[in-house]
Scaffold this active site. Structure first.
Site, PDB file in Angstrom:
ATOM      1  N   ARG A   1       2.640   7.668  -8.043  1.00 32.50           N
ATOM      2  CA  ARG A   1       2.660   6.341  -7.417  1.00 32.50           C
ATOM      3  C   ARG A   1       3.137   5.324  -8.452  1.00 32.50           C
ATOM      4  O   ARG A   1       2.471   5.143  -9.488  1.00 32.50           O
ATOM      5  CB  ARG A   1       1.258   5.930  -6.946  1.00 32.50           C
TER       6      ARG A   1
ATOM      7  N   GLU B   1       2.729   2.349  -8.813  1.00 32.98           N
ATOM      8  CA  GLU B   1       1.968   1.106  -8.645  1.00 32.98           C
ATOM      9  C   GLU B   1       2.034   0.303  -9.932  1.00 32.98           C
ATOM     10  O   GLU B   1       1.883   0.848 -11.010  1.00 32.98           O
ATOM     11  CB  GLU B   1       0.508   1.432  -8.299  1.00 32.98           C
TER      12      GLU B   1
ATOM     13  N   ARG C   1      -9.095   2.187 -12.073  1.00 34.04           N
ATOM     14  CA  ARG C   1      -9.191   3.158 -10.975  1.00 34.04           C
ATOM     15  C   ARG C   1      -7.858   3.804 -10.616  1.00 34.04           C
ATOM     16  O   ARG C   1      -7.799   4.687  -9.792  1.00 34.04           O
ATOM     17  CB  ARG C   1      -9.711   2.486  -9.690  1.00 34.04           C
ATOM     18  N   HIS C   2      -6.762   3.286 -11.187  1.00 36.77           N
ATOM     19  CA  HIS C   2      -5.434   3.757 -10.780  1.00 36.77           C
ATOM     20  C   HIS C   2      -4.699   4.461 -11.909  1.00 36.77           C
ATOM     21  O   HIS C   2      -4.748   4.024 -13.050  1.00 36.77           O
ATOM     22  CB  HIS C   2      -4.567   2.582 -10.315  1.00 36.77           C
TER      23      HIS C   2
ATOM     24  N   GLU D   1     -13.194   4.085  -3.420  1.00 34.71           N
ATOM     25  CA  GLU D   1     -12.610   5.031  -2.464  1.00 34.71           C
ATOM     26  C   GLU D   1     -12.253   6.332  -3.176  1.00 34.71           C
ATOM     27  O   GLU D   1     -11.609   6.316  -4.218  1.00 34.71           O
ATOM     28  CB  GLU D   1     -11.340   4.402  -1.873  1.00 34.71           C
TER      29      GLU D   1
ATOM     30  N   SER E   1      -8.858   9.490   1.518  1.00 39.04           N
ATOM     31  CA  SER E   1      -8.389   8.963   2.809  1.00 39.04           C
ATOM     32  C   SER E   1      -8.086  10.153   3.693  1.00 39.04           C
ATOM     33  O   SER E   1      -7.584  11.173   3.200  1.00 39.04           O
ATOM     34  CB  SER E   1      -7.089   8.193   2.660  1.00 39.04           C
TER      35      SER E   1
ATOM     36  N   ARG F   1     -10.589  10.510  -9.620  1.00 38.03           N
ATOM     37  CA  ARG F   1     -11.582   9.538  -9.119  1.00 38.03           C
ATOM     38  C   ARG F   1     -12.902  10.239  -8.826  1.00 38.03           C
ATOM     39  O   ARG F   1     -13.972   9.691  -9.086  1.00 38.03           O
ATOM     40  CB  ARG F   1     -11.083   8.888  -7.835  1.00 38.03           C
TER      41      ARG F   1
HETATM   42  P1  AMO Z   1      -4.235   7.850  -0.227  1.00 32.84           P
HETATM   43  O1  AMO Z   1      -2.995   7.130  -0.572  1.00 32.84           O
HETATM   44  O2  AMO Z   1      -5.408   6.994   0.160  1.00 32.84           O
HETATM   45  O3  AMO Z   1      -4.000   8.852   0.976  1.00 32.84           O
HETATM   46  O4  AMO Z   1      -4.660   8.777  -1.450  1.00 32.84           O
HETATM   47  C1  AMO Z   1      -5.729   9.687  -1.335  1.00 32.84           C
HETATM   48  C2  AMO Z   1      -6.674   9.577  -2.522  1.00 32.84           C
HETATM   49  O5  AMO Z   1      -5.948   9.752  -3.731  1.00 32.84           O
HETATM   50  C3  AMO Z   1      -6.506   8.937  -4.744  1.00 32.84           C
HETATM   51  N1  AMO Z   1      -5.485   8.002  -5.230  1.00 32.84           N
HETATM   52  C4  AMO Z   1      -5.335   7.667  -6.523  1.00 32.84           C
HETATM   53  N2  AMO Z   1      -6.001   8.075  -7.624  1.00 32.84           N
HETATM   54  C5  AMO Z   1      -5.602   7.548  -8.803  1.00 32.84           C
HETATM   55  N3  AMO Z   1      -4.587   6.666  -8.939  1.00 32.84           N
HETATM   56  C6  AMO Z   1      -3.887   6.240  -7.866  1.00 32.84           C
HETATM   57  N4  AMO Z   1      -2.870   5.390  -8.024  1.00 32.84           N
HETATM   58  C7  AMO Z   1      -4.251   6.746  -6.580  1.00 32.84           C
HETATM   59  N5  AMO Z   1      -3.788   6.572  -5.325  1.00 32.84           N
HETATM   60  C8  AMO Z   1      -4.533   7.330  -4.530  1.00 32.84           C
HETATM   61  C9  AMO Z   1      -7.665   8.187  -4.139  1.00 32.84           C
HETATM   62  C10 AMO Z   1      -7.332   8.217  -2.674  1.00 32.84           C
HETATM   63  O6  AMO Z   1      -8.487   8.116  -1.860  1.00 32.84           O
HETATM   64  N6  AMO Z   1      -1.686  11.175   2.528  1.00 32.84           N
HETATM   65  C11 AMO Z   1      -2.942  10.465   2.417  1.00 32.84           C
HETATM   66  C12 AMO Z   1      -4.139  11.394   2.543  1.00 32.84           C
HETATM   67  C13 AMO Z   1      -4.273  12.044   3.913  1.00 32.84           C
HETATM   68  O7  AMO Z   1      -4.395  11.289   4.891  1.00 32.84           O
HETATM   69  O8  AMO Z   1      -4.295  13.294   3.973  1.00 32.84           O
HETATM   70  C14 AMO Z   1      -2.998   9.761   1.070  1.00 32.84           C
HETATM   71  O9  AMO Z   1      -2.280  10.092   0.137  1.00 32.84           O
HETATM   72  O10 AMO Z   1      -8.857   8.927  -4.424  1.00 32.84           O
END
Ligand code: AMO
Length: 429
Positions: A211, A213, A219-220, A352, A355, A403
């Site tokens: 990602r 971001e 947390r990211h 979180e 998802s 996480r």
């Molecule tokens: P989502 O984007 O919410 O859902 O990602 C799922 C989980 O991945 C973790 N996560 C991260 N951990 C660390 N750094 C990040 N930048 C980051 N982004 C996400 C979180 C999050 O809850 N395709 C959907 C899932 C699905 O519906 O099957 C998805 O990717 O713990």
């Protein structure tokens, strides 16, 4: 190389000759004896050299900390060493010498700053409390894998170089793929859904997700490990049940193997009680508005607002029934109220972890969802095609592994649960 782990010597009460291979943490040379404090992956021990008994004892006394040696000797069970294991050396082989000074200490009383630690991760993780985090992670994942296996899931591996965005157009890393532009995958979402059309029924994947971001938070990460599942002939409630059980099995496995070490290093994890409480997005909104903060329908929670919800629960809980406008195109709208979706997030206190959702399986609704989200369905032809020739209803979720480890171990920063974190400013080491 024949060797015993220090912990096995204690646990199995190994008698007579023992062989260990260790890092030297400290050396003390007294009048008649040399004491080495040594460490392997399983624990610490004292090695005693009676002066005049080894040919190379002078060389050994001169070794820098963190040099690697192999020791053959006898375990002195009556030793008063506070480490519990004292091995009287009969032979010591020097396997590799360390330079000095060390860029980072292993047992310094004051911890170095985080950047210095991350820059020298190869030493940082020699600290038993840091290594434990990754041992816990591995064991927990093993427990989750065993659970999936018992439920007839198969483990799959989908491409990480892809042609389309899955979690929205932004936050994509592009890569040059010969004469085309490609991206690093944000999630296995599209492929795991296509696998439902393949008839594979229950799949899971543990792999990297990327990602781009911009924000640098605790947390990211820009590269994290995603544990994904997708299940056919299932809805969001089935998916939530798999999630609760996967976490329960992971935590059980972790506690069964590491509880002693966890206690020693102050990591307290309770056994997981299922089912987890469920609260709807609307109920959360009410809690927040009652607390004097304003949240409009369709707005995401701020960290302060998540605290308000998190304060009501202790540990894991689901937030369900999210607004359609907040969830990706693949999320199934509620048949009785299409402004909401059959979706959920798993939270731990205010963070979180997961998802998930029931997915749209009808290709016409799917194309409409693309358009509603301002996306061009023709860019997703390869995905939509799999929905046109017999796609079963399906549901799934993704856990961010780092996480999960972060919250279970009570770590202050997700980077602590990542061997070599990738963030806005760090791609080395
Ligand atoms: P989502 O984007 O919410 O859902 O990602 C799922 C989980 O991945 C973790 N996560 C991260 N951990 C660390 N750094 C990040 N930048 C980051 N982004 C996400 C979180 C999050 O809850 N395709 C959907 C899932 C699905 O519906 O099957 C998805 O990717 O713990």
């Amino acid at each position: 190389m024949q060797r015993s782990l220090i912990s096995d010597i204690i646990a199995n009460d190994i008698e007579g000759e023992v062989n260990i291979a260790v890092w030297i943490q400290d050396t003390r040379s007294l009048k008649n004896v040399i004491f080495l404090t040594v460490r392997d992956t399983s624990g610490m021990a004292q090695v005693t050299i009676r002066k005049g008994t080894l040919d190379n004892e002078e060389k050994i006394v001169g070794l820098n900390r963190e040099s690697v040696i192999a020791v053959k000797g006898k375990w002195d069970r009556k030793s008063a060493s506070k480490l519990g294991v004292d091995i009287v050396a009969e032979k010591i082989e020097i396997l590799n010498e360390s330079l000095a000074p060390l860029p980072l200490g292993v047992d310094d009383p004051v911890e170095a700053d985080f950047d210095t630690r991350l820059n020298n991760r190869f030493i940082d993780i020699r600290k038993p409390e840091k290594a434990l985090i990754f041992q816990i992670e591995s064991t927990m994942l093993w427990g989750i894998r065993k659970f999936f296996n018992s439920q007839e899931f198969i483990e799959v591996h989908t491409p990480k170089i892809v042609a389309a965005a899955t979690e929205g157009g932004a936050d994509l890393f592009s890569v040059k793929y010969f004469e085309k532009e490609a991206y690093l995958n944000q999630s296995p979402q599209l492929y795991k859904e296509i696998l439902m059309s393949c008839g594979l029924d229950r799949v899971f994947e543990v792999g990297p997700a990327f990602r781009a971001e911009q924000h640098n938070t605790t947390r990211h990460l820009n590269e994290f490990t995603s544990i994904d599942i997708e299940v056919s002939f299932a809805d969001h409630n089935d998916a939530m049940a798999f999630l609760e059980n996967a976490i329960k099995h992971g935590v059980d496995e972790m506690l069964s193997r590491h509880s002693d070490q966890m206690e020693k290093h102050g990591i307290h994890v309770d056994r997981v009680k299922t089912p987890f409480p469920r609260i709807t997005y609307e109920e959360c909104r009410k809690l927040i508005n009652d607390a004097g903060m304003n949240l409009e329908f369709g707005d995401d929670f701020s960290p302060e607002q998540l605290k308000v919800i998190g304060n009501k629960f202790n540990g894991f809980y689901f937030i369900i029934d999210w607004p359609s406008s907040m969830r990706p195109f693949y999320t199934m709208p509620k048949p009785e109220d299409p402004a909401l979706t059959n979706s959920f997030d798993l939270q731990f206190n205010e963070l979180e972890i997961t998802s998930g959702a029931q997915r749209v399986h009808n290709p016409e609704i799917l194309e409409k969802r693309f358009l509603d989200k301002g996306l061009n369905p023709s860019e997703f032809d390869f995905y939509i095609k799999a929905f046109k020739y017999g796609m079963p209803p399906h549901a799934g979720w993704a856990i961010g592994l780092e996480r999960l480890v972060m919250i279970l171990c009570g770590l202050p920063n997700i980077r602590e649960a990542t061997l070599f974190p990738r963030d806005r400013t760090r791609i080395v080491p």
